[in-house]
Structure formats: structure tokens, C-alpha cells
Design a protein around this motif. Structure first.
Motif, PDB file in Angstrom:
ATOM      1  N   ALA A   1      -1.435  19.241  13.325  1.00  0.00           N
ATOM      2  CA  ALA A   1      -1.190  18.963  11.908  1.00  0.00           C
ATOM      3  C   ALA A   1      -2.503  18.607  11.209  1.00  0.00           C
ATOM      4  O   ALA A   1      -3.530  18.374  11.849  1.00  0.00           O
ATOM      5  CB  ALA A   1      -0.180  17.828  11.767  1.00  0.00           C
ATOM      6  N   ASP A   2      -2.473  18.551   9.873  1.00  0.00           N
ATOM      7  CA  ASP A   2      -3.705  18.318   9.113  1.00  0.00           C
ATOM      8  C   ASP A   2      -4.175  16.861   9.185  1.00  0.00           C
ATOM      9  O   ASP A   2      -5.264  16.544   8.755  1.00  0.00           O
ATOM     10  CB  ASP A   2      -3.521  18.737   7.648  1.00  0.00           C
ATOM     11  CG  ASP A   2      -2.462  17.911   6.924  1.00  0.00           C
ATOM     12  OD1 ASP A   2      -1.639  17.281   7.623  1.00  0.00           O
ATOM     13  OD2 ASP A   2      -2.467  17.899   5.684  1.00  0.00           O
ATOM     14  N   ARG A   3      -3.326  15.963   9.715  1.00  0.00           N
ATOM     15  CA  ARG A   3      -3.716  14.570   9.925  1.00  0.00           C
ATOM     16  C   ARG A   3      -2.866  13.994  11.052  1.00  0.00           C
ATOM     17  O   ARG A   3      -1.880  14.620  11.475  1.00  0.00           O
ATOM     18  CB  ARG A   3      -3.553  13.755   8.639  1.00  0.00           C
ATOM     19  CG  ARG A   3      -2.141  13.656   8.087  1.00  0.00           C
ATOM     20  CD  ARG A   3      -2.124  12.862   6.790  1.00  0.00           C
ATOM     21  NE  ARG A   3      -0.793  12.512   6.348  1.00  0.00           N
ATOM     22  CZ  ARG A   3      -0.093  13.178   5.425  1.00  0.00           C
ATOM     23  NH1 ARG A   3      -0.629  14.248   4.867  1.00  0.00           N
ATOM     24  NH2 ARG A   3       1.106  12.765   5.054  1.00  0.00           N
ATOM     25  N   ASP A   4      -3.239  12.832  11.540  1.00  0.00           N
ATOM     26  CA  ASP A   4      -2.535  12.242  12.687  1.00  0.00           C
ATOM     27  C   ASP A   4      -1.181  11.648  12.307  1.00  0.00           C
ATOM     28  O   ASP A   4      -0.218  11.746  13.057  1.00  0.00           O
ATOM     29  CB  ASP A   4      -3.399  11.150  13.337  1.00  0.00           C
ATOM     30  CG  ASP A   4      -4.634  11.713  14.023  1.00  0.00           C
ATOM     31  OD1 ASP A   4      -4.594  12.892  14.425  1.00  0.00           O
ATOM     32  OD2 ASP A   4      -5.631  10.981  14.129  1.00  0.00           O
ATOM     33  N   TYR A   5      -1.136  11.006  11.104  1.00  0.00           N
ATOM     34  CA  TYR A   5       0.066  10.258  10.724  1.00  0.00           C
ATOM     35  C   TYR A   5       0.656  10.786   9.410  1.00  0.00           C
ATOM     36  O   TYR A   5      -0.067  10.947   8.422  1.00  0.00           O
ATOM     37  CB  TYR A   5      -0.249   8.770  10.568  1.00  0.00           C
ATOM     38  CG  TYR A   5      -0.567   8.094  11.888  1.00  0.00           C
ATOM     39  CD1 TYR A   5       0.464   7.618  12.690  1.00  0.00           C
ATOM     40  CD2 TYR A   5      -1.882   7.946  12.315  1.00  0.00           C
ATOM     41  CE1 TYR A   5       0.188   6.999  13.904  1.00  0.00           C
ATOM     42  CE2 TYR A   5      -2.171   7.332  13.521  1.00  0.00           C
ATOM     43  CZ  TYR A   5      -1.126   6.861  14.320  1.00  0.00           C
ATOM     44  OH  TYR A   5      -1.407   6.260  15.523  1.00  0.00           O
ATOM     45  N   ALA A   6       1.976  11.030   9.445  1.00  0.00           N
ATOM     46  CA  ALA A   6       2.678  11.361   8.203  1.00  0.00           C
ATOM     47  C   ALA A   6       2.751  10.129   7.311  1.00  0.00           C
ATOM     48  O   ALA A   6       2.608  10.223   6.089  1.00  0.00           O
ATOM     49  CB  ALA A   6       4.079  11.867   8.509  1.00  0.00           C
ATOM     50  N   LEU A   7       2.993   8.969   7.928  1.00  0.00           N
ATOM     51  CA  LEU A   7       2.946   7.671   7.249  1.00  0.00           C
ATOM     52  C   LEU A   7       2.157   6.724   8.148  1.00  0.00           C
ATOM     53  O   LEU A   7       2.422   6.642   9.348  1.00  0.00           O
ATOM     54  CB  LEU A   7       4.348   7.114   7.004  1.00  0.00           C
ATOM     55  CG  LEU A   7       5.200   7.793   5.935  1.00  0.00           C
ATOM     56  CD1 LEU A   7       6.630   7.267   5.968  1.00  0.00           C
ATOM     57  CD2 LEU A   7       4.604   7.603   4.546  1.00  0.00           C
ATOM     58  N   ALA A   8       1.207   6.021   7.556  1.00  0.00           N
ATOM     59  CA  ALA A   8       0.362   5.118   8.335  1.00  0.00           C
ATOM     60  C   ALA A   8       0.476   3.704   7.772  1.00  0.00           C
ATOM     61  O   ALA A   8       0.050   3.449   6.644  1.00  0.00           O
ATOM     62  CB  ALA A   8      -1.095   5.588   8.292  1.00  0.00           C
ATOM     63  N   ASP A   9       1.122   2.820   8.524  1.00  0.00           N
ATOM     64  CA  ASP A   9       1.198   1.407   8.163  1.00  0.00           C
ATOM     65  C   ASP A   9       1.854   1.188   6.800  1.00  0.00           C
ATOM     66  O   ASP A   9       1.345   0.464   5.944  1.00  0.00           O
ATOM     67  CB  ASP A   9      -0.203   0.782   8.190  1.00  0.00           C
ATOM     68  CG  ASP A   9      -0.144  -0.741   8.295  1.00  0.00           C
ATOM     69  OD1 ASP A   9       0.774  -1.241   8.969  1.00  0.00           O
ATOM     70  OD2 ASP A   9      -1.005  -1.412   7.698  1.00  0.00           O
ATOM     71  N   LEU A  10       3.006   1.825   6.595  1.00  0.00           N
ATOM     72  CA  LEU A  10       3.752   1.674   5.337  1.00  0.00           C
ATOM     73  C   LEU A  10       4.542   0.369   5.358  1.00  0.00           C
ATOM     74  O   LEU A  10       5.326   0.118   6.273  1.00  0.00           O
ATOM     75  CB  LEU A  10       4.707   2.851   5.151  1.00  0.00           C
ATOM     76  CG  LEU A  10       5.715   2.736   3.993  1.00  0.00           C
ATOM     77  CD1 LEU A  10       4.982   2.767   2.653  1.00  0.00           C
ATOM     78  CD2 LEU A  10       6.750   3.847   4.064  1.00  0.00           C
ATOM     79  N   SER A  11       4.331  -0.451   4.335  1.00  0.00           N
ATOM     80  CA  SER A  11       5.086  -1.705   4.191  1.00  0.00           C
ATOM     81  C   SER A  11       5.499  -1.897   2.739  1.00  0.00           C
ATOM     82  O   SER A  11       4.704  -1.654   1.825  1.00  0.00           O
ATOM     83  CB  SER A  11       4.246  -2.913   4.634  1.00  0.00           C
ATOM     84  OG  SER A  11       3.909  -2.843   6.000  1.00  0.00           O
ATOM     85  N   PHE A  12       6.749  -2.314   2.530  1.00  0.00           N
ATOM     86  CA  PHE A  12       7.206  -2.723   1.198  1.00  0.00           C
ATOM     87  C   PHE A  12       8.500  -3.491   1.338  1.00  0.00           C
ATOM     88  O   PHE A  12       9.212  -3.387   2.338  1.00  0.00           O
ATOM     89  CB  PHE A  12       7.392  -1.522   0.263  1.00  0.00           C
ATOM     90  CG  PHE A  12       8.513  -0.582   0.636  1.00  0.00           C
ATOM     91  CD1 PHE A  12       9.830  -0.843   0.280  1.00  0.00           C
ATOM     92  CD2 PHE A  12       8.248   0.593   1.344  1.00  0.00           C
ATOM     93  CE1 PHE A  12      10.862   0.021   0.614  1.00  0.00           C
ATOM     94  CE2 PHE A  12       9.269   1.455   1.689  1.00  0.00           C
ATOM     95  CZ  PHE A  12      10.582   1.179   1.326  1.00  0.00           C
ATOM     96  N   THR A  13       8.813  -4.293   0.331  1.00  0.00           N
ATOM     97  CA  THR A  13      10.117  -4.952   0.245  1.00  0.00           C
ATOM     98  C   THR A  13      10.750  -4.561  -1.075  1.00  0.00           C
ATOM     99  O   THR A  13      10.069  -4.418  -2.098  1.00  0.00           O
ATOM    100  CB  THR A  13       9.993  -6.487   0.316  1.00  0.00           C
ATOM    101  OG1 THR A  13       9.142  -6.935  -0.753  1.00  0.00           O
ATOM    102  CG2 THR A  13       9.427  -6.933   1.647  1.00  0.00           C
ATOM    103  N   LEU A  14      12.055  -4.374  -1.043  1.00  0.00           N
ATOM    104  CA  LEU A  14      12.797  -4.004  -2.255  1.00  0.00           C
ATOM    105  C   LEU A  14      13.930  -5.005  -2.460  1.00  0.00           C
ATOM    106  O   LEU A  14      14.858  -5.077  -1.656  1.00  0.00           O
ATOM    107  CB  LEU A  14      13.351  -2.587  -2.128  1.00  0.00           C
ATOM    108  CG  LEU A  14      14.245  -2.107  -3.272  1.00  0.00           C
ATOM    109  CD1 LEU A  14      13.491  -2.109  -4.606  1.00  0.00           C
ATOM    110  CD2 LEU A  14      14.774  -0.701  -2.976  1.00  0.00           C
ATOM    111  N   PRO A  15      13.864  -5.818  -3.529  1.00  0.00           N
ATOM    112  CA  PRO A  15      14.945  -6.777  -3.798  1.00  0.00           C
ATOM    113  C   PRO A  15      16.223  -6.069  -4.249  1.00  0.00           C
ATOM    114  O   PRO A  15      16.203  -4.933  -4.732  1.00  0.00           O
ATOM    115  CB  PRO A  15      14.364  -7.635  -4.945  1.00  0.00           C
ATOM    116  CG  PRO A  15      12.900  -7.389  -4.920  1.00  0.00           C
ATOM    117  CD  PRO A  15      12.728  -5.981  -4.444  1.00  0.00           C
ATOM    118  N   GLU A  16      17.322  -6.753  -4.091  1.00  0.00           N
ATOM    119  CA  GLU A  16      18.596  -6.243  -4.606  1.00  0.00           C
ATOM    120  C   GLU A  16      18.511  -6.040  -6.108  1.00  0.00           C
ATOM    121  O   GLU A  16      17.859  -6.807  -6.824  1.00  0.00           O
ATOM    122  CB  GLU A  16      19.713  -7.241  -4.298  1.00  0.00           C
ATOM    123  CG  GLU A  16      20.035  -7.381  -2.820  1.00  0.00           C
ATOM    124  CD  GLU A  16      21.095  -8.441  -2.569  1.00  0.00           C
ATOM    125  OE1 GLU A  16      21.571  -9.060  -3.549  1.00  0.00           O
ATOM    126  OE2 GLU A  16      21.435  -8.657  -1.389  1.00  0.00           O
ATOM    127  N   GLY A  17      19.163  -4.990  -6.597  1.00  0.00           N
ATOM    128  CA  GLY A  17      19.246  -4.763  -8.036  1.00  0.00           C
ATOM    129  C   GLY A  17      17.992  -4.196  -8.662  1.00  0.00           C
ATOM    130  O   GLY A  17      17.886  -4.167  -9.890  1.00  0.00           O
TER     131      GLY A  17
END
Length: 545
Positions: free
Chosen positions: A24-40
Motif C-alpha cells: 500500500a502507499d503507506r503503512d497505516y490507514a489510521l495512525a493513532d486516532l483518538s477522539f471523544t464524542l459526547p451525547e447529543g
């Protein structure tokens, strides 16, 4: 000062890393993805094609392709790690607690089942409600998503509905079990501007009413401006920026975010030089085309007027934009003027010659003068044929020797910004934007006077779209082409079109200079189209310009 208590977190993604297969063109499709999503709240994940947006959604749903491996990370929802749990738990959460809306409802819906049965199937899969209760719930959901004439519409099959109606049916299915988390993967990309506005308003209303958390994947910053509470920007699998919608849109910090925003068509038509003295390349008058539909669920067959007394002209060096909703007749006009389909009446003149009346050898000789760039270049290219030969086919059919035609193909590839050595490659080896450049090169191979671009940039992400639009402008000026540019995106039309023709139900209801149409639209339908532009970019147009 009062402080609002933070909302409970609906989903939290921590250090997610998805490894791509070898080569592939890079090693990772996603690298160290972090997020939080509150309700609503609604989180918009944005980025170019290949940035990893959709893979994030597929990870949360447990639908990752087998070739992609989760190397590490967690996705916490309802006290369950969606990544480190068994398939039975995931199946119980999908639909019941997590809903998903896909980009293309026609491929996501079962073509052999009525809409009602597909909504009812959601309850059946979780062994909920009686058959009568499921039927009643399906009707209630159809009413909630504002399907027209819901009692009859849910009895229809997917192919009997419009794109917007199919998307509403998909939303009804996703909402059937009142999920706490809704994942929407490019749900409005293929919709025209007014339908898109309706779907976005519908989703926002339902989201607020039910208090859902929404992960909304898009490449359209107008959509982001309309609905996002928070924004996360991905570049090649890496989070480069995230924050509130206002922070990211108004004061972007990362160069990539700035570049994405700079590539968004502004919706402000630039000043353009008049081409009133240039020769008329294409003149259309009184063009008509009607179809009689087959008898369907909704009654007997009816006559559809796809084109009604359509008249316009395009001069050399000029771009006329043809805009309107899906089903307005735009693509029918494109196929009529290129003689892909035959009109019922009217005249088509190319440089004064009666192109519409030509037959046989005369028609074959003159077809080269008007060429088309299609919406989906991959579907219009032979997947087993090297692209150099695909470009050279036209000139060879007109008598040019093979080597000369291939040399011309290489020159055209250079002209559209591709390496001439790519003539030896197959279509699947190119990105979407590169394939569109190949489509343009093929259209130019026969040295046309008129270029017809039918939704030629609608499937491209914002930066590639900007590059292709700039290329079309450059080629038009360099080759003195006349261009008929068909689009449902008024922001795009504002940037490239000298004049606009607005179509509705097969008729041109208004035509005039683009800037004047944005400043002083005369027809109510034109005003409705402008009001539906995501993000309201046109509203900032200076009134004293």
C-alpha cells in the motif's frame, strides 16, 4: 458565570491504528486516532479520499475489510470495547444501539424487497414487536423522515424512488431502534443541493429531538458549516486538527486544514470578461424530449417531459452552466446535444451547421466536434485497456495511424497534467482525480469545438475538484473551447461558468450571467436553489459589487 455540566461521552476512540496490507502507499490507514464524542453532539470527520474517514466508521460498526488489520486501540461504547468484543455482541449493538447511513442507498438497499419490508426486517432481526406492530412502526418512521405519501411509498421498491427518497428510507432504517450513536458515511454526496439541504435539516432535527451522538463523514465543508458541533480533520490517516466547528472553520491552525478550506469553491462568482463578440460554437433551439414511463405501483404510465423547448447558445471561449435538481433534465440535454439520444424536436447547430439533422457518414464525421466528459470516468474506461490506447481509439477510428495516435495520447496526458509514461497503465492504477484527467484527455483527442462536462467533478474531493476545475478553465482558454458544464453544485458553477441556465422539470426557467444570477435571481426556483447551498456561502456576496 454559569458553567454547563459536560455531557456524558457517547463513544470514545483511543489510539486506534489500522495497518494496511503490504504494497500500500503507506503503512497505516489510521495512525493513532483518538477522539471523544459526547451525547447529543455531531462530530464531522473530514479529509480527502483515502484519508481513512470511512475506515473509522467501518471500525465502529465492526465491518472492516479483511485486508485491514487492527494493530492497536480501543473504541468504547456502552461500556463495551467495540474492537475487543465478540461478534455476537457487535451484532446485538448494530441497529439497536448503533445505526449507520451509507453513502449510496441504492447499493445498501435490497432491490428485490419493498421499503416497508426492509424497515420491518430491522425489528425482525432483533426479534422485536409483532408483525402488525412492525408494520405500524415502519409507517411511523416513514412519516418521521417525511417520505411523501408514506402509506404508498413504503410499498415501493428502491428503484421506484428518487435518490432523496431512498436516502430517507435508509435514515428510517438506521433510526428504527432509536440508536444512541448514528454513523453517517457521506450520506448527501450524491444528492442535489435542495435535496441535500432537506436531508441535512431532517437529520439535525431528528438528532436533536432524540439526543443522539452522530459521527458524520464528509468532504464537504459547506455541510460541516451547517451541522457540525465538532470537527476532526484527517490527512492520510493522521489527525492533524480537531476542535469545535467554529474553531476549525474560522481559525484553522494546520496547513492541511487551511489548504482544504482554501480549495472550497467560495460561492462568490468572480468578475468575468464578456465573450459577446466570439463566434457561436453551439446553438440549441426548441429542443424537446419526452418519455412514457411504464405502469408502476403509483399508477398507469405517464409522459415525462425531460426537455421542453430548451434553447441556448454557447460562444467560443465561454462556459454555460446548466444547473438544477436531479430529474430536471440536465443530463438529458447533454445527451441530446451530443446525439447520444435523439430529440423529438428542435435544432442543434454546430458552428452554424445543422448537427441535429445529420445522418450516416455526415454525422460520424461531425461527432468529433462535440465531446463529452462523464461523471464516472472509471465506468467509461475499458478496465482491461491501457489508458494510452483508450485515448488513441478516437483518432485511430478517424484514420490516424496507431503510433501517431499514441503519441498524441501521450501529449494529451502531459496537457492534462499527467506523466506521459502513464499511457502504459490500466484505469484501476489511477486515483479518481487522475481518471477524470484521463477522461478529459480522451474527450480532447478528437480536437472538439465544444466540450460537454456532465457532473464531471461531483464525485471528487475538494482539493482534487479544485485542480480539475482549474484544468478545465486553462484548457478552455488555451484551446478556445465552448463548454456546457452540467452540475448540481452551485458553488462550483459560480467558479467556472460565465453564464448559468437554471432547469426545472425539463424547462430553462432563467438564464443569464453567473454573477448577475447570484446577485439578483429573478425566478423563485433560482432563489430556492441559492438558499439551499450548504454553508450559505452565496449570502456573503457583496451587494454593491
Amino acid at each position: 458565570m454559569e458553567h454547563t455540566a459536560p455531557r456524558p461521552v457517547a463513544v470514545s476512540v483511543e489510539h486506534l491504528a489500522l495497518r494496511l496490507p503490504e504494497g500500500a502507499d503507506r503503512d497505516y490507514a489510521l495512525a493513532d486516532l483518538s477522539f471523544t464524542l459526547p451525547e447529543g453532539e455531531i462530530l464531522c470527520i473530514v479529509g480527502e479520499s483515502g484519508s481513512g474517514k470511512s475506515l473509522c466508521a467501518q471500525t465502529l460498526m465492526g465491518l472492516l475489510p479483511k485486508a485491514i488489520r487492527i494493530e492497536r486501540g480501543a473504541a468504547l461504547f456502552d461500556d463495551v470495547d467495540l474492537i475487543d468484543t465478540d461478534k455476537a455482541t457487535l451484532r446485538s449493538l448494530r441497529g439497536r444501539r448503533i445505526g449507520m447511513i451509507f453513502q449510496e442507498p441504492m447499493t445498501a438497499l435490497n432491490p428485490s424487497m419493498r421499503i416497508e419490508d426492509q424497515i420491518m426486517e430491522v425489528f425482525e432481526a432483533h426479534d422485536l414487536l409483532t408483525p402488525a406492530e412492525r408494520r405500524a412502526k415502519a409507517l411511523a418512521l416513514a412519516q418521521e423522515v417525511k417520505l411523501p405519501d408514506p402509506e404508498r411509498t413504503i410499498k415501493a421498491y428502491p428503484h421506484q424512488l428518487s435518490g432523496g427518497q431512498r436516502q430517507r428510507a435508509m435514515i428510517a432504517m438506521a433510526l428504527a431502534l432509536e440508536p444512541a450513536l448514528l454513523i453517517a458515511d457521506e450520506p448527501t454526496t450524491a444528492l442535489d443541493v435542495t435535496t441535500q439541504a432537506q436531508i441535512l435539516r431532517l437529520m439535525r432535527d431528528i438528532q436533536r429531538r432524540r439526543g443522539m451522538a452522530v459521527v458524520f463523514i464528509t468532504h464537504d465543508f459547506g455541510v460541516v458549516a451547517d451541522i457540525a458541533d465538532r470537527v476532526l480533520v484527517l490527512e492520510k490517516g493522521v489527525v492533524v486538527e480537531q476542535g469545535t466547528a467554529r474553531e476549525v472553520l474560522d481559525t484553522p491552525r494546520h496547513p492541511y486544514t487551511k489548504a482544504l478550506l482554501a480549495a472550497v469553491p467560495s460561492g462568490t462568482p468572480p468578475e468575468r470578461n464578456e465573450v459577446a463578440d466570439a463566434p457561436v460554437a453551439l446553438s440549441v433551439s426548441g429542443l424537446t424530449k419526452s418519455y412514457v414511463t411504464k405502469k408502476s405501483l403509483f399508477g398507469a404510465g405517464r409522459t415525462v417531459h425531460a426537455a421542453r423547448d430548451v434553447s441556448f447558445e454557447i460562444r467560443r471561449g465561454e462556459t454555460l452552466g446548466l444547473v438544477g435538481e436531479s430529474g430536471s433534465g440536465k443530463s438529458t440535454v447533454a445527451r441530446l446535444v451530443t446525439r447520444i439520444i435523439e430529440p423529438d424536436g428542435g435544432r442543434i447547430l454546430l458552428d452554424g451547421a445543422d448537427f441535429g439533422a445529420m445522418r450516416g457518414e455526415d454525422l460520424r464525421n461531425q461527432r468529433s466536434r462535440i465531446q463529452m466528459v462523464f461523471q464516472d470516468p472509471f465506468a467509461s474506461l475499458n478496465p482491461r485497456r491501457k489508458i494510452g490506447l483508450s485515448i488513441a481509439d478516437g483518432p485511430m477510428a478517424r484514420g490516424m495511424k496507431r503510433e501517431a495516435a499514441l503519441q498524441k495520447a501521450r501529449e494529451l496526458l502531459t496537457l492534462v497534467g499527467l506523466d506521459p509514461r502513464s499511457a502504459e497503465r490500466l484505469p484501476h492504477e489511477f486515483s479518481g482525480g487522475q481518471r477524470q484527467r484521463i477522461g478529459i484527455a480522451r474527450a480532447l483527442a478528437l480536437d472538439p469545438d465544444v466540450l460537454v462536462a456532465d457532473e464531471a467533478v461531483s464525485a471528487l474531493d475538494v482539493t482534487v475538484q479544485a485542480q480539475v476545475l482549474k484544468l478545465l478553465e486553462t484548457l478552455k482558454a488555451r484551446l478556445n473551447l465552448a463548454m456546457l458544464f452540467i452540475t448540481h453544485d452551485l458553488n462550483v458553477a459560480a467558479q467556472v461558468c460565465d453564464r448559468l441556465a437554471v432547469m426545472r422539470s425539463g424547462e430553462i426557467v432563467e438564464i443569464g450571467p453567473t454573477r448577475q444570477m447570484f446577485l439578483e435571481p429573478r425566478h423563485e426556483y433560482t432563489r430556492q436553489l441559492l438558499a439551499a447551498i450548504p454553508g450559505g456561502a452565496h449570502k456573503t456576496l457583496p451587494q454593491d459589487a
